[in-house]
Structures are given as structure tokens and as C-alpha cells.
Write an enzyme that holds these catalytic residues in place. Structure first.
Site, mmCIF file in Angstrom:
data_model
loop_
_atom_site.group_PDB
_atom_site.id
_atom_site.type_symbol
_atom_site.label_atom_id
_atom_site.label_comp_id
_atom_site.label_asym_id
_atom_site.label_seq_id
_atom_site.Cartn_x
_atom_site.Cartn_y
_atom_site.Cartn_z
ATOM 1 N N CYS A 1 -47.774 7.798 34.273
ATOM 2 C CA CYS A 1 -46.555 7.054 33.932
ATOM 3 C C CYS A 1 -45.346 7.978 33.924
ATOM 4 O O CYS A 1 -45.333 9.002 33.236
ATOM 5 C CB CYS A 1 -46.722 6.403 32.558
ATOM 6 N N CYS B 1 -43.482 8.350 30.210
ATOM 7 C CA CYS B 1 -44.072 9.066 29.076
ATOM 8 C C CYS B 1 -43.419 10.436 28.950
ATOM 9 O O CYS B 1 -42.842 10.959 29.910
ATOM 10 C CB CYS B 1 -45.575 9.207 29.280
ATOM 11 N N ASN C 1 -37.401 -6.616 30.803
ATOM 12 C CA ASN C 1 -38.444 -7.418 31.426
ATOM 13 C C ASN C 1 -39.769 -6.953 30.837
ATOM 14 O O ASN C 1 -40.067 -5.769 30.872
ATOM 15 C CB ASN C 1 -38.482 -7.215 32.938
ATOM 16 N N HIS D 1 -44.975 1.065 30.602
ATOM 17 C CA HIS D 1 -44.387 1.702 29.423
ATOM 18 C C HIS D 1 -43.274 0.816 28.857
ATOM 19 O O HIS D 1 -42.484 0.247 29.615
ATOM 20 C CB HIS D 1 -43.816 3.070 29.821
ATOM 21 N N HIS E 1 -40.002 -0.412 28.053
ATOM 22 C CA HIS E 1 -38.672 0.022 28.477
ATOM 23 C C HIS E 1 -37.839 -1.181 28.876
ATOM 24 O O HIS E 1 -38.347 -2.272 29.112
ATOM 25 C CB HIS E 1 -38.764 0.985 29.661
ATOM 26 N N GLN F 1 -33.654 -2.042 30.834
ATOM 27 C CA GLN F 1 -32.698 -1.513 31.797
ATOM 28 C C GLN F 1 -31.276 -1.897 31.401
ATOM 29 O O GLN F 1 -31.073 -2.814 30.592
ATOM 30 C CB GLN F 1 -33.003 -2.048 33.198
#
Length: 347
Positions: free
Chosen positions: A70, A73, A156, A167, A169, A171
Site C-alpha cells: 500500500c 501506509c 470514496n 487504506h 483516505h 481526496q
């Protein structure tokens, strides 16, 4: 909150937001990265009058990597990621595969936590408040960039939405234009004021409060409700009770209460479909006033949270009527959705 700006190996900006004021962030990015090359351009549709971002370089973006690869991370064990530090609270960086870039705007990634297996709903109220501070700070920074007309913070969540990185997150898009959805709200705002002399957003909130049937949460500084004409099976709009145009204008009392309110909504979303169901996919979208539109003073900051899952194991697809003609057909009555979201309240 402590803010530490730095740069990644290819020159992209990275900003750490930490809960502790004594945190030091000085880890370099040792990766041999080439400068980011984008082909993003904005094309205007002459029939609809809206804009389309054409970004062919995104075809090569990272797609569903295994957890041990990922890129969001922390860097650890000799593996270097987009986050050079071995841990972090919240980190924001320029997207390596942006939809908008250069004169066409800017895209940033917001990592809510270093815990790969968590979700926003797993955060503490203190952590959620830090994310709110990061959203606010990025809104302020991006609003000062030349050519930026509107700042959009969103998340999303879930493969059903199209998320390519697991992960937790979100935007931030800094658009070089006012988005079509916001333009429609501003037009409705102006028409309502011309006809009544009142503010449309204020009247919507007053109507929902008076009716009560679609209210999901009502606290000292926030109101959450399912809209009368909800487009999605389960859709909640969250408004601060004091109307403000964007995140920068929220007062301290609303900020202090936000974490508990928002986390409760997210946790209710995960309980909509009952025990044993996978996490509910959703989109969470902050609607902020455009920066230079003369109507921005009447706009009301609000968050829209909705899911594409309409019932257990079934999704709401945007098919002929929705995709072809922008006419939504909702399978779940808004009153039923609001009732369910009240039923699954935390004890």
C-alpha cells in the site's frame, strides 16, 4: 494541531498534521522518482455547458495493491511509500496521478490515519477533529492558488464506489471552475430569494425541522436529515446550524461537536443492513461555496453522505434514466431511510 510541510522526491508537496505540538517530521523521501508528468486538460461541453477533465495518464495509476504494498501506509522495514515517516496522524500530499493539474487545478490525497485496516468510523473524536482541521487548512491554502474557483473535500469508501486503494483516505479537488452541481444550487438560491426574499438553505432546514420525519440527528450545532427528494437509497445531509459558506468559517463550537456527530453518522451507515453485512460503501462530499461567485454569501456549507447499496447484496446502478437523462429513481422512500438511520443509533 502541528502542521509540517515538506516535499517528496519528485517535488510534490506533502503536509503532516499532528495532534502533538512537539512532533518532529524530518524523514526524507529516498525514492528515485521522476518528476510527475500529466496530460490533464479541461474540455467544455458546448451542449450541456459543463466541463470534462481529460486525464489519460491516470490509466497507469496504482490499482488494488496488496496490503503490504500500500502506498499510503507509513514507510517501514525498508519499504518506502508516499509517506516517508514511520507513522503519522493525518498526511496530505499532491496526487501522483491527478485528474486536475497545472492550469487545470490540483488534486490532493488525504490519509486519515496510518492504520491500514481502519476506516474513518474507527477514528476517535480527537482524530476526526484533526481531519476537519486538515480539510479546513487545505481549503484555505488552495483557495489562495491562482485559477482555483472551488475546493471540494470528499471521501470514496468501498470497492463498489470504485476505490482503488483500501487504506482509509479521501481526496481534495481544487477546480478551475464552479462545478455544475454547485451552479444549479446557486441558481435555485437566487430564484428562491427573488421570489420570497428568503434564503433557500435556511428554508430547507426550517422545513425539515418543522416536519421532523426525516431528521436523523439534531444537536446543539448540527442538523442531519434525509432530504425530501433524496436521490440515493440512503442519503444524509449534514448542516451546521449557523449558515457559513465554507469550512474556514465554522465557529469553534461547531468544530468541537463535529467529530462526535460525523462519527455517529458513519457508524449508523455501517449498521443499516444488519449484523454480518460488509462495511457500507459510501461517498462523503463537502459542498463549499465557490470562491469568487457574488452569490457565495448566501450559500450554506454542508456535507452529503450517501451509499450506492440499496439493500443487502444489491447496489443502486445509475442506468438509463439516471445516466442518460439525469433523472434519479429512488427505491427507498426518504422517510423509511430516516427511520432506519434512527433505529441503528449507538446506545
Amino acid at each position: 494541531m502541528k502542521k509540517t510541510p515538506t516535499r517528496l522526491a519528485d517535488g510534490r508537496e506533502l503536509v503532516y498534521y499532528d495532534l502533538r505540538d512537539d512532533t518532529v517530521r524530518d524523514d526524507p523521501d529516498p525514492r528515485p522518482l521522476d518528476a510527475v508528468a500529466t496530460t490533464s486538460e479541461i474540455r467544455r461541453d458546448p451542449l450541456l455547458g459543463d466541463s470534462v477533465a481529460v486525464a489519460s495518464h491516470r490509466q497507469g495509476r496504482t490499482y488494488h495493491p496488496p496490503a503490504d504494498e500500500c502506498p499510503l501506509c507509513p514507510s517501514a522495514g525498508g519499504r518506502h511509500t508516499e509517506i516517508p515517516a514511520p507513522d503519522y496522524d493525518v498526511a496530505v500530499f499532491e496526487n501522483r496521478f491527478p485528474s486536475l493539474a497545472g492550469d487545470s487545478g490540483r488534486c490532493e490525497v488525504v490519509c486519515f490515519t496510518s492504520d491500514h485496516d481502519a476506516s474513518f468510523a474507527d477514528l476517535t473524536e480527537e482524530q476526526a477533529a484533526l481531519v476537519l482541521e486538515a480539510w479546513t487548512d487545505r481549503t484555505a491554502e488552495l483557495s489562495e492558488q491562482p485559477g482555483v474557483e472551488q475546493v471540494f473535500c470528499f471521501e470514496n469508501r468501498g470497492a463498489e464506489i470504485g476505490v482503488t486503494l483500501g487504506h482509509p483516505h479521501g481526496q481534495i479537488y481544487a477546480y478551475p471552475f464552479t462545478t455544475p452541481r454547485t451552479e444549479r444550487m446557486l441558481d435555485s438560491l437566487a430564484a428562491h430569494h427573488a421570489g420570497t426574499g428568503r434564503n433557500l438553505f435556511d428554508d430547507v432546514l426550517a422545513r425539515e425541522a418543522a416536519d421532523g420525519e426525516r431528521i436523523v440527528l439534531d444537536t446543539g450545532h448540527w442538523t442531519a436529515f434525509v432530504p425530501y427528494a433524496a436521490h440515493w437509497p440512503y442519503e444524509v445531509h449534514l448542516y451546521p446550524k449557523r449558515r457559513v459558506p465554507d469550512l474556514r468559517a465554522l465557529d469553534d463550537a461547531a468544530r468541537a461537536e463535529f467529530g462526535g456527530v460525523y462519527l455517529e453518522l458513519l457508524r449508523r451507515f455501517d449498521r443499516i443492513f444488519g449484523e454480518g453485512e460488509p462495511p457500507t460503501p459510501y461517498i462523503s462530499a463537502w459542498h463549499q461555496a465557490p470562491l469568487r461567485d457574488p452569490r457565495r454569501g448566501g450559500f450554506a456549507l454542508h456535507l452529503e453522505l450517501f451509499t450506492v447499496r440499496r439493500t443487502s447484496g444489491k447496489l443502486k446502478f445509475l442506468a438509463g434514466s439516471e445516466s442518460g437523462m439525469s433523472v434519479f429513481i429512488n427505491d427507498v422512500p426518504p422517510e423509511t431511510a430516516a427511520r432506519r438511520l434512527r433505529e441503528v443509533a449507538s446506545t
